[in-house]
Structure formats: C-alpha cells, structure tokens
Design a protein around this motif. Structure first.
Motif, short mmCIF file in Angstrom:
data_model
loop_
_atom_site.label_atom_id
_atom_site.label_comp_id
_atom_site.label_asym_id
_atom_site.label_seq_id
_atom_site.Cartn_x
_atom_site.Cartn_y
_atom_site.Cartn_z
N ARG A 388 -50.63 -13.91 39.42
CA ARG A 388 -50.41 -12.60 40.03
C ARG A 388 -50.91 -11.52 39.06
N PRO A 389 -51.31 -10.36 39.59
CA PRO A 389 -51.66 -9.24 38.71
C PRO A 389 -50.41 -8.58 38.16
N VAL A 390 -50.40 -8.32 36.86
CA VAL A 390 -49.23 -7.73 36.19
C VAL A 390 -49.66 -6.46 35.45
N MET A 401 -43.14 -8.23 25.43
CA MET A 401 -43.74 -7.23 26.30
C MET A 401 -43.37 -7.57 27.75
N HIS A 402 -43.09 -6.57 28.55
CA HIS A 402 -42.71 -6.81 29.93
C HIS A 402 -43.62 -6.06 30.90
N GLY A 403 -43.65 -6.53 32.11
CA GLY A 403 -44.43 -5.88 33.15
C GLY A 403 -43.97 -6.40 34.50
N PHE A 404 -44.60 -5.89 35.55
CA PHE A 404 -44.24 -6.31 36.91
C PHE A 404 -45.49 -6.74 37.67
N THR A 405 -45.31 -7.78 38.48
CA THR A 405 -46.38 -8.19 39.38
C THR A 405 -46.49 -7.18 40.51
N ASP A 406 -47.50 -7.34 41.36
CA ASP A 406 -47.64 -6.46 42.50
C ASP A 406 -46.39 -6.49 43.38
N ASN A 407 -45.78 -7.68 43.52
CA ASN A 407 -44.57 -7.78 44.33
C ASN A 407 -43.30 -7.77 43.49
N TYR A 408 -43.35 -7.05 42.39
CA TYR A 408 -42.19 -6.63 41.59
C TYR A 408 -41.42 -7.76 40.92
N ARG A 410 -40.50 -9.43 37.59
CA ARG A 410 -40.52 -9.03 36.18
C ARG A 410 -41.08 -10.19 35.36
N VAL A 411 -42.01 -9.85 34.47
CA VAL A 411 -42.73 -10.85 33.68
C VAL A 411 -42.56 -10.54 32.20
N THR A 439 -33.94 -13.32 33.50
CA THR A 439 -34.25 -12.01 34.08
C THR A 439 -35.74 -11.80 34.34
N ALA A 440 -36.58 -12.74 33.93
CA ALA A 440 -38.02 -12.59 34.09
C ALA A 440 -38.68 -13.96 34.06
N LEU A 441 -39.93 -14.02 34.53
CA LEU A 441 -40.72 -15.23 34.41
C LEU A 441 -41.63 -15.10 33.19
#
Length: 446
Positions: A388-390, A401-408, A410-411, A439-441
């Motif tokens: 997925r795009p993050v 470091m954290h971010g979100f995919t297009d469908n939210y 948490r990564v 809490t995240a992948l």
C-alpha cells in the motif's frame, strides 16, 4: 493600528484541547504570531505569551481546561495568558476569574487575536494591566476565521466550515461555535494551492458539521470536493467527519473514483438504537446509517470507516444499548470512537428522565471498546502481506517512523530503517505483521 515592534522577540507557548479543528486553529494562531515576530518557546524556556485553546464537549474537558490554565500560570509566571475556544465562549466570565488569565476571547473575537494582544501590550507599556473578556451571544457569532496549517505535523488541516444548526439534545457546540457558516469554494481552493506550493502532500478537511458546507454561500459540499480534487500537488484529501444524513450517494460515488480523496470515512452514529436517536434529535435512523455504510463498502471495499458512539446518554435503557451493540456488531466498520455521555448545562437532554449511572456507563464503554479492538485488528490483519502507499511523518531521531496508508492503516518503520528523507514522502510499502503493542503494522521497504 498594530505596532509590530511590540511583538518582536517575544516567546509563545500553545496548548490545545479537543478536536482536530481546534488543533488547526491553534496552528493558525501560531502562524499569525510568528508573522509578527513571535517565536515558539523551546521546552524548558519561559514564555512571554501563553495561549490555551479550549474544549467543552464534556465536564472532563472543562476540568482539563482549568488544569491547563493553572499549569501555564505556574510554569510561566508573568506571561500574558490568553484563553479561547469553546470553554472560553460558554464560560467567558468564569474563565476570566481564574488566577493568571489576562484575556478571554470568544468564538467571534478570536480572529482579532493580534489586535487584542497589541492593545494589551500598549496597556502594559503604560504601566497598567489588562484583564478582560470578550464574547458575543451565540446568535451574534457570525465570523469565519480561515485556517489551513500543519503546525509541527506533516498533514495540513483545512477548515472548511464552522458552527452547527443541528442542536442535538446532548450537545453544546452550537452555543460555543454559533450557527453553521463557511467560506467560498474559491477561497478554500486557493488555500489548498498554497499548501501544495509549500510542499504539502495531504490535507484533512476539518469543521464542526462539514457536510453542511455552503449554508451561507449557497454552494454544495460535493462541488467543494470536486474542486479540491483538481488541486495539483496535493496527493491526498481526507474528510474528518460527516453526518450520516449529509453523506449523499453522489458524494460516495465521486470519492470512490476520485484522484485524491482517500477511502477513509469518519461518521458519527452516536447510537444504534432508533429510540435513543429520537431522544437525541438526530436526523436519521439506523436503517439510513446501515445503507450508507453498505454503499461505501460496495464501492470502496478497502475503506476504513470510523464511527462515533455515545454510551449512557439520558434515556438509554439497557435494551436500547443492547440494540445499539447488536447493530454495531453487524456493521462492516473499522473502528469505534466511544464517548461516555456527559451532562452539559443548558442542554435539553437534562429533561429526559432516565439516567444511566457512571458504573454502567463504564461497563458499556468497555464492551464497545473491546468490539472496536476486534474490528480494527481484523481490518488490519487482512492487509498483512499486501503493498500500500504510505505517507510517512517526521520522527524524533532514534525513534520509529510512522505513517498511514491510503485507507488509514497505521504503519511503523523501525528506527534502523527510518530516514529524514522519508518525511512527507509517499512510498509503496509492504505491510508486515503487527508491531509490539498492536497499534500498527510493520513496514517492509520494497
């Protein structure tokens, strides 16, 4: 007349309570002061100006506001303390009497923050102190303060609407923020274009009742969405919250095929019991809500759907809560934001005779939070092993470091792989298993 020299070199600190809209507005206050030469105080430094942007959605929120004010006064003696936001509007005079508070600005006055501060500095220079509060009645809150900023975040928050005309029985927001109002589509597109020019990649649309956009300008929310979708440079838009009765099918269908609006919705349900919805004066029933969710998932199977639920409201008898629980259990939603009902002075809910005790509220909250955890875990789990795009967000050195995919989703990227160059970049990431606290992948660079 504003004397900018009075602001030069002063240090400010900001404290925000409440919703994303408040955080967006605080960021704008910070930008306004920075333009006048005010710098943000570093951790441990004593500030000259303290600004507290308050919330009043619950009694707990009111208490936290008072605590924050006392803390600011204690840690920054002699600082000029300004309080604004919903609690400041609803309890203007009461807030002004808290020790250390110099200025209280209501919802109509906060746009004139710089002018009020300028006047205060003149008073101080003359050897006098200013201890004042300013707020108009709810019906006179007419102004719209623009806000498109990111503060110290990666994502921008664009305020597209303010106020509310709904007057749900449990809610004080219309009294705190006034009636629904919004700026023009053209002005919002211009702000989004400015964010893009600054390097912004993602914008979250904020407001009190966003779907009611255009009440004062005779424009439509769907037309705003279409216009923003054409802003070059912005790769992602998210809508922070939409009332169920204002999510029309045209909007869902457009988002499903849009360039930049993400498969991510946040929809306040409040209760899955039709009896409770009537007591709340909500403008929909559970059948309408279920139909909207079904359409979103049919057109956007990957969509993340967050839902607000209030437990223990006046009139929520045990059988009504059980109906709500069963309804939510059967919905393909991703996450529940659970809020225990809080008595608010002046609201019509206080006339409803059946009261849920605090112990029962906690039990109901616990059950729904457990359901939410199961639903979110199951949603995340189905994407393990996919790409997925993050959009990554800046991390402190040595931290993950954290971010979100297009469908939210948490990564998390471990510190060993984190790079400053990844900040504000959208990268294709392979999603691994859950991180240590679930809490995240875990992110696997491809």
């Amino acid at each position: 007349m504003i004397d900018s020299s009075a602001f030069q070199g002063k240090k400010a600190i900001y404290y925000t309570l409440g919703c994303k809209l408040n955080f967006s507005e605080t960021s704008t206050f910070g930008k306004m002061l920075a333009d006048m030469g005010v710098v943000t105080a570093e951790k441990g430094e004593r500030a000259d100006i303290c600004l507290i942007n308050t919330c009043s959605v619950t009694e707990v929120a009111d208490h936290k506001c008072r605590q924050a004010i006392h803390k600011m006064a204690r840690e920054h003696p002699g600082a000029f303390i300004i309080v604004t936001g919903c609690y400041a509007q609803l309890e203007t005079e009461k807030v002004s009497k808290i020790a250390g508070v110099d200025l209280v600005l209501g919802s109509n006055e906060k746009a004139d923050l710089i002018q009020y501060l300028n006047d205060a500095f003149i008073h101080r220079a003359e050897g006098t102190t200013l201890h004042a509060f300013h707020a108009v009645k709810t019906k006179d809150i007419k102004r719209f303060q623009p806000s498109c900023s990111k503060g110290n975040r990666t994502r921008y928050f664009l305020k597209v609407q303010d106020g509310c005309n709904y007057f749900c029985t449990y809610c004080t927001i219309p009294y705190a923020r006034g009636l629904s109002r919004s700026p023009s589509i053209a002005s919002l597109v211009a702000q989004a274009e400015e964010a893009a020019a600054e390097g912004g990649k993602e914008i979250v649309l904020t407001g009190v009742n966003i779907g009611d956009f255009g009440t004062t300008t005779h424009e439509r929310f769907i037309d705003l969405v279409k216009a923003l979708d054409g802003v070059e440079g912005i790769k992602r838009f998210r809508i922070s919250s939409l009332e169920p009765d204002l999510i029309d099918d045209e909007l869902i269908e457009y988002c499903a095929g849009s360039r930049a609006f993400m498969p991510h919705f946040h929809i306040p349900l409040q209760s899955g019991s039709d009896m409770v919805l009537k007591l709340m004066h909500r403008r929909y029933d559970s059948a309408l809500f279920a139909r909207k969710i079904a359409l979103i998932k049919r057109l956007m199977p990957d969509a993340f759907i967050g839902v607000d639920v209030m437990v223990g409201s006046r009139g929520e008898r045990p059988e009504f809560f059980e109906a709500c629980y069963r309804f939510l259990d059967g919905l393909p939603v991703t996450q529940l934001h659970v809020f225990p009902y809080s008595e608010r002075p002046g609201t019509s809910a206080l006339t409803i005779p059946y009261v849920v005790d605090e112990k029962e509220k906690k039990l109901r909250s616990k059950r729904l939070l457990a359901m939410s955890e199961e639903k979110t875990h199951a949603f995340y789990e189905q994407y393990i092993g996919t790409e997925r795009p993050v959009l990554f967000e800046k991390a402190h050195r040595g931290k993950a470091m954290h971010g979100f995919t297009d469908n939210y989703i948490r990564v998390e990227l471990p510190p060993s792989l984190a790079r400053d160059a990844y900040d504000n970049e959208i990268m294709s990431i392979r999603l691994g298993g859950f991180n240590h606290d679930g809490t995240a992948l875990k992110a696997e660079l491809t």
